[in-house]
Scaffold this active site. Sequence first.
Site, mmCIF file in Angstrom:
data_model
loop_
_atom_site.group_PDB
_atom_site.id
_atom_site.type_symbol
_atom_site.label_atom_id
_atom_site.label_comp_id
_atom_site.label_asym_id
_atom_site.label_seq_id
_atom_site.Cartn_x
_atom_site.Cartn_y
_atom_site.Cartn_z
ATOM 1 N N GLU A 137 0.815 -1.222 0.000
ATOM 2 C CA GLU A 137 0.000 0.000 0.000
ATOM 3 C C GLU A 137 0.842 1.263 0.000
ATOM 4 O OE1 GLU A 137 -2.942 2.428 -0.384
ATOM 5 O OE2 GLU A 137 -3.359 0.286 -0.278
ATOM 6 N N GLU A 138 1.956 1.265 0.743
ATOM 7 C CA GLU A 138 2.674 2.514 0.970
ATOM 8 C C GLU A 138 4.117 2.529 0.497
ATOM 9 O OE1 GLU A 138 0.705 4.592 1.622
ATOM 10 O OE2 GLU A 138 -0.850 3.851 2.949
ATOM 11 N N SER B 225 -9.762 11.216 -0.724
ATOM 12 C CA SER B 225 -8.756 10.582 0.135
ATOM 13 C C SER B 225 -8.070 11.656 0.978
ATOM 14 C CB SER B 225 -7.773 9.775 -0.701
ATOM 15 O OG SER B 225 -7.072 8.868 0.097
ATOM 16 N N ASP C 124 -14.366 -0.069 1.221
ATOM 17 C CA ASP C 124 -13.037 0.546 1.199
ATOM 18 C C ASP C 124 -12.122 -0.164 2.202
ATOM 19 O OD1 ASP C 124 -10.819 2.263 1.164
ATOM 20 O OD2 ASP C 124 -12.060 4.046 0.922
ATOM 21 N N HIS D 184 -11.860 1.971 -2.383
ATOM 22 C CA HIS D 184 -11.366 3.352 -2.353
ATOM 23 C C HIS D 184 -11.556 4.035 -3.706
ATOM 24 C CE1 HIS D 184 -9.391 6.461 -0.145
ATOM 25 N NE2 HIS D 184 -8.378 6.558 -0.986
#
Length: 751
Positions: free
Chosen positions: A213-214, A617, A692, A724
């Site tokens: 994800e990051e 977001s 989400d 999302h």
Amino acid sequence: MRFPALLLAAAALVPAPLAFAQGVAVNAPAAAGLTFERVFASPSLNGPAPRGVKLSPDGRYLTLLRNRANDRERYDLWGYDRQNGQWRMLVDSEKLSSGRALSEAEKMQRERQRIGDLKGIVTYSWAADGKSVLVPLDGDLLLAGLDGSVRKVEGVGGDALNPRLSPRGGFVSFVRDRRLWVVPVDGGAPRAITPAETSSTVHWGEAEFVAQEEMARLTGAWWSGDDKHVAVERFDEARVGVVTRAAIGATGTKTFDQRYPAAGTPNAEVSLYVVSPDDGVDGQKGPVKVDLGSDPDIYLARVDWAPDGKTLYVQREDRAQTRLDMLKVDPATGKSEVLFTETARAKSWINLTDNYRFLRDGSLIWWSERDGFGHLYRLSGGKWRQLTHGRWMVTSLDGVDEKGGRLFFTATKDDVLAHQVYSLDYNHPGEPKRLTDPAYMNSASMDRAGQTLVVTRSAQNQPAQTYLADGTGRRLAWVEENRVDAGHPYAPFLAAHRAPTFGTIKAQDGSDLHWKMITPVMERGKRYPVFFEHYGGPHVQVVNKGWSGALAQAIVAKGYIYFEIDNRGSANRGVDFESQIWQAMGTVEVADQIAGADYLKSLPFVDASKIATYGWSYGGYMTLKLLEAHPGAFAAGISGAPVTKWELYDTHYTERYMGDPRQVPAAYKASDAIDKSDVIRDPLLLIHGLSDDNVVFENSSALIAKMQNEATPFEMMLYPGHTHRVGGPKVSVHLWNTIFAFLARHGVTPP
């Protein structure tokens, strides 16, 4: 919260549009006919959108994924023979599809990659001999030959994850039942090469949630170049907190116990091993554990093999993300030593990157912000040499020609709003040579040998084009010219197209803030409403001189001014500019967006009482903070999928900028978007997907409950089954019609 997650409902807006009319013209034709229905229909008004452009190992063939004219989200594999100039479809995704539904694990992996809405073929890899391509398709693995043959790799199964072709093409590896498996390409049964685990929280060969994800690390297995070894991640998420995620759909609800490491809570325990495709056969040894140090609370950031396969390099990042160690590992024993350390400046953080390359001579090309801007360095013989210099950023390392001693990179050297591709002699670095046209926004990739560039560019008058170029930048052939001629899908709307204008205003600290504005056809003496889109968070630059697609034009066609501005904290402006949000989210970004609103109100053609602010977001979070901090500054706000309380978001993203909430609770309290929601007096539309898994719905449900319990009025639109990304040919139309119906109800309308 990597960038592709952030403007998902407005993904077509991210670059910047055409320039056929200038500024605030009063005599241009009305943009009749451009509706949201047409914007999201097929074929795409942007024209063809190839993905995954690659060159074969011998350089003869070019392959790409091309979407269909009648289904913009379905991709097939196409090949181009550079010798005869002929294109042909190599794999027809509809014809060869098994029709099998994706597993929940693969769906979530696609969400991590921001391709959850795509169908057909989404990835592929070349065989080392250049004669075939490995294509995952709906749970099957297909080997597509350039001779037109297609065969299925047997024994893999529909629940396989992360299929990879080994560098020499001898094996296919994949993850199944939380173990790493290999299968010989020329036939044979798959075999697990990592141990079976009794706990369901232990995974081999996968990337943990925050890595996907990051950290932009989507794999947990890395082959050595000689096919003899695989570095394999093992992670145990037993200590990671469980979020019971309700995927609320149109006809029912499913619940998933998702391991979600929220800020200030334990991460997965990650370790690394070296295995062989022959492990467990004829007495071969098992996995060798790599020494990652004594602190278990670290991030496994990147893993690479030296070109000769004799050394493994591992980037180890501390939990605070202020220190990055490059470990040099002996794969036979797992012993490691620190080759060098990268340290963040005070009150800042380390930005992870893929902009580096280990060379055959043992040296390393490396990207660093150690002088305050992202530049390239070379480590050779234990000594560092800076290769690029200046108050500009290298945004990507595109390729290295080791024979010629040249590297190729994209940078903001000439214009932060129009990135260019450059080359440089890394043995005798001097002034970089620009290889691309400064009238365009550019990006590039290269073949492994650094001989052929694949350049993608767009401009105010041109949607994305892709071409092949040699090392001097000379165009060799179009991959996709995408010329806006009479047959282009956008041609009917070309005459009414509105060009953007660009400018800067000053932030409170004197920094230049770049803005973009697109105006409708305007009559003298009349004032117009503004659709003010923002993102506001780190790692993103929204204002540039590329093509921004048709969505912004459809908004302008309704009679609205479209406006964006990049605030302090955004990307590609250097450490000082970006790190002002350190432990201060919701402060300087809000101030800079308000400065943008104040600038708009100073313009004679802007209706100061009709400025609407919209974000998704992090941008949704910003909408809430703007309405809370400056009541009355905006006529209305739209908040899509917002983070409302940073303790609810994940560790790697949140702690990078905000620190650990257990150590700096006051910073988190100040950044909260829930506590002060009772001061919101301006019309608010809250939007969220009910499935989400990134910004979990609890962010919105907590805000909803707070506002309801305090009798604070607001409106909301929830999307069952959507993650999302709230999008699709029909749902996107509903989303944008909902937004503008909301604005109409509150009088934010054109004159």
